[in-house]
Design an enzyme around this catalytic site. Structure first.
Site, PDB file in Angstrom:
ATOM      1  N   LYS A   1       0.894  -1.160   0.000  1.00 17.66           N
ATOM      2  CA  LYS A   1       0.000   0.000   0.000  1.00 17.66           C
ATOM      3  C   LYS A   1       0.936   1.215   0.000  1.00 17.66           C
ATOM      4  O   LYS A   1       0.852   2.104   0.854  1.00 17.66           O
ATOM      5  CB  LYS A   1      -0.908  -0.062   1.247  1.00 17.66           C
TER       6      LYS A   1
ATOM      7  N   ASP B   1      -5.617  -3.217  -2.257  1.00 16.98           N
ATOM      8  CA  ASP B   1      -7.043  -3.157  -2.616  1.00 16.98           C
ATOM      9  C   ASP B   1      -7.256  -3.750  -4.007  1.00 16.98           C
ATOM     10  O   ASP B   1      -8.194  -4.516  -4.253  1.00 16.98           O
ATOM     11  CB  ASP B   1      -7.595  -1.725  -2.503  1.00 16.98           C
TER      12      ASP B   1
ATOM     13  N   ASP C   1      -6.760 -15.787   3.221  1.00 17.31           N
ATOM     14  CA  ASP C   1      -8.100 -16.363   3.431  1.00 17.31           C
ATOM     15  C   ASP C   1      -8.967 -16.190   2.186  1.00 17.31           C
ATOM     16  O   ASP C   1      -9.758 -17.070   1.835  1.00 17.31           O
ATOM     17  CB  ASP C   1      -8.803 -15.693   4.623  1.00 17.31           C
TER      18      ASP C   1
END
Ligand code: NAD
Length: 362
Positions: free
Chosen positions: A190, A222, A250
């Site tokens: 990021k 993102d 996950d």
């Protein structure tokens, strides 16, 4: 070879029992010792990671771990909660590199929530840095704000931080892993907003120069979250920090249909490792005999390959899992019409039988 067996809580005991059964049928020479961890250890010894369990983990070549946790411990002070045992093991053993392969087995394409054409043949590897980032950064805590939007109000804060050696060593792990695959690394950061991740990106580029045969690209977290569901096969090796890796791994896990299928390995610099399924202790299904033991069985295969230098035995486990799936056996989490529903124990027995069959043939 010594393996510490730490089943933990919830379905942990059920799924680890099946993995141990599979290891035992391989006729390898190793010693095992079982110890309590998590809520089970808290009940018996007043701590989720007792000294005796930590000592066993330290003196073992590898640790086979089930899962820890139960909602009934949510009110305990944080250091006594079952999940602290994993953090303690990672910290004490220096387990800094978490490998989470997300492989979609041909027979389970239909179990994914994505369209089959997006998922068929998926084989990506998420490498998550495990010992740094906002999870361990100090200072952290609660205080009265002296600045910000609400001076004088109560606030909580954590610190995101990475040191150069921490980023360098996980970068090397990622590039070396990519060399054994399709030679592509995506570093997820990021950097547009966070100083820590601009630093991360700069170091990835520097280390990448030592691996000219590996293609490196960068993606903001993102966008990575979006691309993982839009076109997951675009990725090969994904390397990222502790928090982004927690979430993305996950997400990648669910691409393949069930979290019950996904193994993981956490390694230190001497290849000592902790091997565990990617899922938790699933208190909602614990004790019912329906949990999928395959993620744990596949974690045992990773353990043989990475820490115990038994690649051939690891191959045998993985082929046995493939053949059991091909025969149509399914635990409830991966069940679909036309397949045969089996219990945790029956799935373990089927893998053992598939291994035994190849042994007799071979
Ligand atoms: P979870 O992974 O335990 O369960 C999520 C869902 O997936 C549940 O519906 C569960 O039944 C299902 N599931 C998980 N593993 C399965 C398997 N092998 N077969 C079939 N279905 C399976 O996550 P959660 O419910 O958010 O957390 C439960 C507890 O586990 C919490 O206390 C949490 O802190 C802990 N936890 C532990 C670990 C670990 O030990 N490494 C990791 C994550 C969560």
């Amino acid at each position: 070879m010594k393996i510490a067996i730490l089943p933990g809580d919830g379905i942990g005991t059920e799924i680890v029992a099946e993995a141990v059964k599979v290891l035992n049928v391989l006729d390898l020479k190793f010693e095992t010792e079982t110890a309590l961890v998590g809520g089970a250890a808290y009940e018996a010894h007043g701590h989720p990671l007792p000294e005796s369990t930590l000592k066993l983990a330290k003196e073992s070549d590898a640790i086979l771990f089930g899962a820890v946790g139960d909602w009934k411990y949510d009110k305990l002070d944080r250091p006594l909660r079952p999940e602290q045992a994993i953090l303690g093991l990672r910290k004490n053993l220096g387990l800094f590199a978490n490998f989470r392969p997300a492989i979609c087995y041909e027979q389970l394409v239909g179990a994914s929530s994505l369209k089959p054409e997006l998922i068929a043949g998926l084989d990506i590897l998420i490498i998550r840095e495990l010992t740094g980032d906002i999870y361990f950064g100090q200072p952290r805590g609660r205080r009265t704000a002296v600045d910000g939007h609400f001076p004088g109000a109560e606030e909580a804060f954590d610190t995101m931080r990475y040191s150069r050696p921490e980023v360098e060593r996980i970068a090397h792990v990622a590039f070396q892993a990519a060399r054994k695959r399709s030679k592509r690394v995506t570093s997820v950061d990021k950097a547009n907003v966070l100083e820590t991740f601009q630093f991360w990106k700069d170091i990835m580029i520097e280390v990448g120069q030592q691996y000219p045969d590996v293609e490196l690209d960068h993606m903001y977290v993102d966008n990575a979250a979006m691309q993982l569901v839009k076109a997951p096969k675009k990725f090969d090796v994904v390397v990222t920090g502790n928090m982004f890796g927690d979430i993305l791994s996950d997400e990648a896990a669910m691409l393949t249909g069930s979290i019950g299928m996904l193994p993981s390995a956490s390694l230190n610099s001497s290849n000592q490792g902790l091997y565990e399924p990617s899922h938790g202790s699933a208190p909602d299904i614990a004790g019912k005999g329906i949990a999928n033991p395959l993620a744990t069985i596949l974690s045992a295969a990773m353990m043989l390959r990475f820490s115990l230098n038994q690649a051939e035995a690891a191959d045998r486990i993985e082929s046995a899992v493939q053949s059991v799936l091909a025969a149509g056996l399914r635990t409830v989490d991966i069940y679909s019409e036309g397949t045969t529903k089996v219990s945790t124990r029956e799935m373990g027995d089927a893998v053992v039988a598939a291994i035994t069959k190849t042994t007799i043939k071979g």
